[in-house]
Design a protein around this motif. Sequence first.
Motif: not given
Length: 227
Positions: A5-9, A26-34, A39-40, A42-54
């Motif tokens: 999950v890539v979401e800064d809020e 299984m979930v990991q969260t990132s609040h920062n685009g870089s 993360k993406a 260095s690790e294998n993810f089956d899905l990325i939920l991506l915000d645009l404004m980060l």
Amino acid sequence: MKILVVEDEPKLADFMHKGLQQAGYMVQTSHNGSEALNKAASENFDLILLDLMLPGMTGTDILKNLRAYKISSPVIIVSALSGTSQIVEGLDLGAVDYIKKPFEWEELLARIRILQRKAFASESTKISVNDLVIDLMTRLVTRAGKQIQLTVKEFTLLEYLIRNTNRVVSKNQILENVWNMDFDPESNIVEVYMYQLRRKIDKGFENPLIETVIGIGYKLAGTKSSL
């Protein structure tokens, strides 16, 4: 299924994280685009939920870099930017879906299930390790033909171990990937769940599959194959 999950809020990110975990992912969260891109990569993810404004890097730039680095994880954009141009650009850059904020939680889960079904339609949903068989789609688990009932969290833990068959995973790695918790030496949550999982998976069978590697972590050992 492992989701980034890539979401800064913070409140929304926490809501999505907890909701997806409760749904058995299984979930990991990132609040920062870089950070998310690292993360993406260095690790294998089956899905990325991506915000645009980060901060750090926009979601659009993340998409461009994912494709440049040949990272094939499917991406669903979840954004308040809902103009036609943003949607078209996101899909053209390789996103598989676009969900506008605010969104209905059940709709997001339904879109994820659709993606799962498409992925599983082109590959086997079943993985075996010796006589243990796990179906990632139906969440059915059997050993030597005997059905084993697991809780949502036990199934997620078993899926993580199977994804890392014959590799030792540390308590810290399990906490991060199954619970998204930082290492806490006082917590015994991993030991409790490993005990419960062993009791269901190994008890009554001659050859145990789950091993404790003293001072390091745990390992599910055996011959892995797709069915």
